[in-house]
Enzyme design. Structure first.
Site, short mmCIF file in Angstrom:
data_model
loop_
_atom_site.label_atom_id
_atom_site.label_comp_id
_atom_site.label_asym_id
_atom_site.label_seq_id
_atom_site.Cartn_x
_atom_site.Cartn_y
_atom_site.Cartn_z
N TYR A 95 -1.88 -0.47 10.91
CA TYR A 95 -2.10 -1.04 9.63
C TYR A 95 -0.78 -0.90 8.73
O TYR A 95 -0.07 -1.67 8.42
CB TYR A 95 -3.18 -0.70 9.04
CG TYR A 95 -3.25 -1.00 7.46
CD1 TYR A 95 -3.48 -2.35 6.99
CD2 TYR A 95 -3.26 -0.08 6.56
CE1 TYR A 95 -3.31 -2.47 5.75
CE2 TYR A 95 -3.20 -0.22 5.34
CZ TYR A 95 -3.31 -1.60 4.75
OH TYR A 95 -3.32 -1.82 3.53
N THR A 136 0.87 -1.17 -0.04
CA THR A 136 -0.05 -0.01 -0.07
C THR A 136 0.92 1.45 -0.06
O THR A 136 2.09 1.16 0.33
CB THR A 136 -0.99 -0.09 1.30
OG1 THR A 136 -1.55 1.37 1.21
CG2 THR A 136 -0.10 -0.33 2.70
N ASP A 137 0.38 2.36 -0.20
CA ASP A 137 0.99 3.64 -0.42
C ASP A 137 1.11 4.05 1.08
O ASP A 137 1.78 5.14 1.33
CB ASP A 137 0.30 4.49 -1.36
CG ASP A 137 -1.06 5.01 -1.03
OD1 ASP A 137 -1.76 4.35 -0.07
OD2 ASP A 137 -1.64 5.77 -1.55
N GLU A 138 0.11 3.86 2.14
CA GLU A 138 0.34 4.08 3.30
C GLU A 138 1.55 3.87 4.10
O GLU A 138 1.89 4.56 5.13
CB GLU A 138 -0.92 3.45 4.05
CG GLU A 138 -2.12 3.75 3.62
CD GLU A 138 -3.32 3.65 4.76
OE1 GLU A 138 -3.21 3.53 5.96
OE2 GLU A 138 -4.68 3.41 4.16
N LYS A 185 2.13 -3.32 7.38
CA LYS A 185 2.51 -3.36 5.81
C LYS A 185 3.80 -3.06 5.55
O LYS A 185 4.49 -3.79 4.76
CB LYS A 185 1.57 -2.80 5.08
CG LYS A 185 0.13 -3.12 5.02
CD LYS A 185 -0.17 -4.53 4.52
CE LYS A 185 0.05 -4.66 3.18
NZ LYS A 185 -0.63 -5.93 2.44
P1 NAD Z 1 -9.76 -7.06 2.18
O1 NAD Z 1 -9.81 -6.85 3.73
O2 NAD Z 1 -11.15 -6.89 1.60
O3 NAD Z 1 -9.57 -8.62 1.90
C1 NAD Z 1 -8.52 -9.24 2.55
C2 NAD Z 1 -8.64 -11.02 2.58
O4 NAD Z 1 -7.53 -11.66 3.19
C3 NAD Z 1 -10.16 -11.34 2.80
O5 NAD Z 1 -10.78 -12.28 1.78
C4 NAD Z 1 -9.62 -12.22 4.26
O6 NAD Z 1 -10.50 -13.40 4.55
C5 NAD Z 1 -8.00 -12.72 3.81
N1 NAD Z 1 -7.20 -13.04 5.05
C6 NAD Z 1 -7.35 -12.13 6.13
N2 NAD Z 1 -6.43 -12.75 7.06
C7 NAD Z 1 -6.02 -13.99 6.53
C8 NAD Z 1 -5.03 -15.00 6.91
N3 NAD Z 1 -4.68 -14.82 8.33
N4 NAD Z 1 -5.07 -15.93 6.14
C9 NAD Z 1 -5.61 -16.02 4.98
N5 NAD Z 1 -6.23 -15.20 4.44
C10 NAD Z 1 -6.59 -14.05 5.28
O7 NAD Z 1 -8.59 -6.38 1.58
P2 NAD Z 1 -8.39 -5.72 0.05
O8 NAD Z 1 -8.84 -4.14 0.44
O9 NAD Z 1 -8.89 -6.45 -0.93
O10 NAD Z 1 -6.54 -5.66 0.20
C11 NAD Z 1 -5.94 -6.53 -0.47
C12 NAD Z 1 -4.51 -6.40 -0.28
O11 NAD Z 1 -4.24 -5.17 -1.01
C13 NAD Z 1 -3.83 -6.15 1.22
O12 NAD Z 1 -2.71 -6.76 1.37
C14 NAD Z 1 -4.01 -4.60 1.39
O13 NAD Z 1 -3.02 -4.21 2.11
C15 NAD Z 1 -3.58 -4.15 0.01
N6 NAD Z 1 -4.14 -2.91 -0.88
C16 NAD Z 1 -5.12 -2.51 -0.30
C17 NAD Z 1 -5.69 -1.28 -0.96
C18 NAD Z 1 -7.21 -0.82 -0.80
O14 NAD Z 1 -7.37 0.35 -1.16
N7 NAD Z 1 -8.18 -1.58 -0.54
C19 NAD Z 1 -4.88 -0.43 -1.66
C20 NAD Z 1 -3.55 -0.76 -1.58
C21 NAD Z 1 -3.09 -2.07 -1.17
O1 DAU Z 2 -3.86 3.90 0.35
C1 DAU Z 2 -4.51 2.57 0.61
C2 DAU Z 2 -5.19 2.02 1.68
O2 DAU Z 2 -6.55 2.62 1.40
C3 DAU Z 2 -5.35 0.49 1.61
O3 DAU Z 2 -4.01 0.34 2.09
C4 DAU Z 2 -6.10 0.39 3.04
O4 DAU Z 2 -6.35 -1.25 2.89
C5 DAU Z 2 -7.38 0.84 2.74
O5 DAU Z 2 -8.26 0.64 3.58
C6 DAU Z 2 -7.50 2.42 2.30
O6 DAU Z 2 -6.99 3.20 3.61
P1 DAU Z 2 -7.88 4.48 3.91
O7 DAU Z 2 -7.74 4.57 5.50
O8 DAU Z 2 -7.17 5.59 3.25
O9 DAU Z 2 -9.27 4.24 3.57
P2 DAU Z 2 -10.70 4.21 4.50
O10 DAU Z 2 -11.83 3.88 3.21
O11 DAU Z 2 -10.69 3.73 5.62
O12 DAU Z 2 -10.83 5.78 4.66
C7 DAU Z 2 -10.85 6.81 3.23
C8 DAU Z 2 -10.56 8.09 3.95
O13 DAU Z 2 -11.98 8.57 4.52
C9 DAU Z 2 -9.54 8.45 5.08
O14 DAU Z 2 -9.10 9.57 5.21
C10 DAU Z 2 -10.69 8.20 6.44
C11 DAU Z 2 -11.95 8.70 5.73
N1 DAU Z 2 -13.17 8.26 6.21
C12 DAU Z 2 -13.24 6.68 6.26
C13 DAU Z 2 -14.38 6.20 6.90
C14 DAU Z 2 -14.29 4.70 6.80
C15 DAU Z 2 -14.11 8.85 7.09
O15 DAU Z 2 -14.07 10.22 6.94
N2 DAU Z 2 -15.37 8.21 7.42
C16 DAU Z 2 -15.33 6.89 7.54
O16 DAU Z 2 -16.18 6.43 8.24
#
Ligand code: NAD
Ligand code: DAU
Length: 349
Positions: A156, A131-133, A160
């Site tokens: 988190y 992730t970019d975080e 990562k």
């Molecule tokens: P998600 O939470 O939707 O899915 C995670 C999946 O991993 C789920 O299906 C869960 O059951 C499985 N999982 C969790 N713990 C596990 C374990 N111990 N063993 C096996 N499976 C397990 O997550 P996502 O948003 O699809 O993100 C997927 C990946 O991409 C992550 O590594 C996250 O850090 C990365 N990522 C997410 C975003 C985003 O915006 N969602 C952005 C950049 C990177």
């Molecule tokens: O940048 C990549 C990341 O983006 C991934 O690595 C993470 O897995 C993914 O969850 C996401 O993280 P964020 O914290 O940016 O996403 P989230 O949707 O939780 O929040 C987006 C923005 O909105 C953040 O600034 C927090 C704000 N927010 C979020 C929620 C859930 C609110 O203001 N209200 C809310 O209820």
């Protein structure tokens, strides 16, 4: 057949990656390993679950013996590792769960891959999705590049960042062939409604408050999930070994502007008078350690691999909103918890 292990394939991004690989690469066998935590939902994959080149395996990446046996049994040639605890707010409540899955689980996979592939790294690939975080927070100016120093602020992002370091360390120390990508915020169908966009779509439909953290002036870069899946396909096949690529949407939005846009789209879709959904906006207590701004410089993947987003934010949001409105049963099952029974019912059949 080439055997590829995808971890976390029942989650949001993972399910899009699994679908793309199962449908595009008929000569691959895709093994989807997922523990089915609250975030894992096999209803995301009903359209491809019967494909002959697809196998679902329920299992936990934190179980070292199980992972080691799985690698011995299947002789995977590639791993695409997405399984993780992914929600920042949950990491603030329970950091250890994030250490366990994101750090310990990743190292288990690295150990198993190293053991199975040692002395025969040719043609093998461990792809770690990050992730970019990990780069921390930007001020008003600047972009994250692949050489930006890591500076994570939440449990988190710290977990990562740690997993990223382990992947690189296995590359340097043992020669494990890896690729790593750091992506910005994804959105799209099948996104669990704890994250901003799907939570707010759900709440607008249900006429519930829209909890905007702090003053809403936090900025994120948004990418349509299928464009991320396309980038993963490209990096897996054409990315240079031991390289990192940043992936982003060239699409920065302040949360409050994004929420207002979403409200106006939803007013149109639901036949509400303009401004009605925005009345649900409620400013609430800020997230502790809230990163002000993320923004990705995706020049490297664009110039070296020819990737760029294929849809505009307007197009992606339209697809996303329509998907949620056309899949009320998916939302109902997720909010009621019924989706958690899908695996048990299927296993009994
Ligand atoms: P998600 O939470 O939707 O899915 C995670 C999946 O991993 C789920 O299906 C869960 O059951 C499985 N999982 C969790 N713990 C596990 C374990 N111990 N063993 C096996 N499976 C397990 O997550 P996502 O948003 O699809 O993100 C997927 C990946 O991409 C992550 O590594 C996250 O850090 C990365 N990522 C997410 C975003 C985003 O915006 N969602 C952005 C950049 C990177
Ligand atoms: O940048 C990549 C990341 O983006 C991934 O690595 C993470 O897995 C993914 O969850 C996401 O993280 P964020 O914290 O940016 O996403 P989230 O949707 O939780 O929040 C987006 C923005 O909105 C953040 O600034 C927090 C704000 N927010 C979020 C929620 C859930 C609110 O203001 N209200 C809310 O209820």
């Amino acid at each position: 057949m080439k055997k590829i292990l995808i971890t976390g394939g029942a989650g949001f991004i993972g399910s899009h990656v699994v679908r793309l690989f199962v449908t595009k690469y008929r000569d691959y066998h895709i093994y989807n390993l997922d523990a089915l935590t609250y975030a894992g939902n096999l209803e995301n994959l009903t359209d491809i679950e019967a494909a002959p080149n697809y196998t679902f395996i329920k299992g936990d990446i934190t179980d070292a013996d199980f992972i080691s046996e799985l690698f011995e049994q299947h002789a995977f040639e590639g791993v695409i590792h997405l399984a993780a605890e992914s929600h920042v707010d949950r990491s603030i409540e329970d950091p250890l769960a994030f250490v366990k899955t994101n750090v310990f689980g990743t190292v288990n996979l690295l150990n198993a891959a190293k053991k199975e592939w040692e002395n025969a790294f040719e043609g093998k690939r461990f792809y770690h999705i990050s992730t970019d975080e990990v780069y921390g927070s930007l001020g008003a100016e600047g972009l994250f590049t692949e050489t930006t120093a890591y500076d994570p602020n939440s449990p988190y992002s710290a977990s990562k960042a740690s997993s990223d370091h382990f992947v690189r360390a296995y590359g340097e120390t043992y020669g494990l062939p890896y690729v790593l990508t750091n992506c910005s915020n994804n959105y799209g169908p099948n996104h669990f409604p704890e994250k901003l966009i799907p939570l707010f779509i759900h709440n607008i439909i249900a006429n519930k408050p829209l909890p905007v953290y702090g003053d809403g002036n936090y900025t994120r870069d948004w990418l349509f999930v299928e464009d991320h899946a396309r980038a993963i396909d490209l990096v897996f096949h054409q990315g240079a070994a031991q390289e990192t690529y940043n992936i982003g949407g060239f699409n920065e939005w302040k949360n409050i502007d994004l929420v207002r846009l979403l409200c106006s789209i939803m007013d149109g879709k639901l036949g509400r008078r303009p401004g009605k959904s925005a009345e649900l906006i409620t400013y609430v207590k800020d997230r502790p350690g809230h990163d002000l701004r993320y923004a990705i410089d995706a020049t490297k993947i664009k110039e070296q691999l020819g990737w760029e987003p294929s849809v505009t934010f307007e197009q992606g949001l339209e697809i996303t909103v329509n998907w949620y409105l056309n899949h009320p049963e998916w939302l109902d099952h997720v909010t009621s918890g019924a989706y958690l029974n899908y695996y048990d019912v299927k296993s009994e059949e």
